[in-house]
Design a protein around this motif. Structure first.
Motif, PDB file in Angstrom:
ATOM      1  N   ASP A 124      12.559   1.536  34.076  1.00 48.89           N
ATOM      2  CA  ASP A 124      11.559   0.468  34.173  1.00 48.89           C
ATOM      3  C   ASP A 124      10.121   0.965  34.003  1.00 48.89           C
ATOM      4  O   ASP A 124       9.183   0.276  34.379  1.00 48.89           O
ATOM      5  CB  ASP A 124      11.691  -0.303  35.498  1.00 48.89           C
ATOM      6  CG  ASP A 124      12.998  -1.074  35.574  1.00 48.89           C
ATOM      7  OD1 ASP A 124      13.701  -1.175  34.549  1.00 48.89           O
ATOM      8  OD2 ASP A 124      13.332  -1.573  36.663  1.00 48.89           O
TER       9      ASP A 124
ATOM     10  N   TYR B 220      12.545  -2.712  29.619  1.00 49.54           N
ATOM     11  CA  TYR B 220      13.129  -1.365  29.660  1.00 49.54           C
ATOM     12  C   TYR B 220      14.481  -1.337  28.948  1.00 49.54           C
ATOM     13  O   TYR B 220      14.787  -0.389  28.237  1.00 49.54           O
ATOM     14  CB  TYR B 220      13.255  -0.870  31.102  1.00 49.54           C
ATOM     15  CG  TYR B 220      13.734   0.547  31.152  1.00 49.54           C
ATOM     16  CD1 TYR B 220      12.860   1.597  30.849  1.00 49.54           C
ATOM     17  CD2 TYR B 220      15.053   0.862  31.442  1.00 49.54           C
ATOM     18  CE1 TYR B 220      13.293   2.911  30.845  1.00 49.54           C
ATOM     19  CE2 TYR B 220      15.486   2.170  31.449  1.00 49.54           C
ATOM     20  CZ  TYR B 220      14.609   3.189  31.153  1.00 49.54           C
ATOM     21  OH  TYR B 220      15.048   4.495  31.143  1.00 49.54           O
TER      22      TYR B 220
ATOM     23  N   SER C 151      15.229   1.243  25.723  1.00 51.08           N
ATOM     24  CA  SER C 151      16.013   2.427  26.077  1.00 51.08           C
ATOM     25  C   SER C 151      17.449   2.441  25.569  1.00 51.08           C
ATOM     26  O   SER C 151      18.024   3.502  25.411  1.00 51.08           O
ATOM     27  CB  SER C 151      16.022   2.612  27.600  1.00 51.08           C
ATOM     28  OG  SER C 151      16.640   1.500  28.220  1.00 51.08           O
TER      29      SER C 151
END
Length: 127
Positions: free
Chosen positions: A63, A20, A24
């Motif tokens: 996540d 993640y 991101s």
């Protein structure tokens, strides 16, 4: 003309939390996805060589997934999404990439591009 949606599932040996971070954050995205990534609020700039593409962050679920929409594609339903999937039995982790190609002829090329990018990600995180 309507774009062609496609999906790719690529196994990655890494924790969902670490993945993640790499899908991101601008600094981690530029380690594998683009040469340079900047963000101002929900607008991300992705730079490859001399080309800059801007995308709006649409969905961000910690996540789990992240989804952008290219600003130049405002008049259609296209987006691109990277989702982290964990098999409930085996605990195997995969990235599910959903994207759109301009036409059927470009789907394989687009998939290949994503596979190369994810290979770069795996190399970066040592997966």
């Amino acid at each position: 003309m309507e774009k062609v949606k496609f999906e790719l599932e690529i196994p990655v040996h890494a924790s969902p939390n670490m993945l993640y971070q790499y899908i991101s954050s601008p600094s981690n995205l530029q380690e594998w996805f683009a040469d340079k990534v900047n963000s101002r609020g929900k607008i991300f700039s992705f730079i490859w060589d001399d080309t800059e593409e801007k995308a709006e962050l649409i969905t961000k679920k910690t996540d789990d997934r992240i989804r952008w929409k290219w600003l130049e594609s405002e008049d259609d339903e296209s987006y691109f999404e990277i989702k982290i999937q964990v098999d409930s039995l085996t605990k195997d982790v995969s990235l599910i990439v959903t994207d759109f190609a301009d036409d059927e002829d470009e789907v394989e090329e687009s998939k290949q591009l994503w596979e190369n990018q994810i290979d770069e990600l795996k190399h970066t995180i040592g997966a």
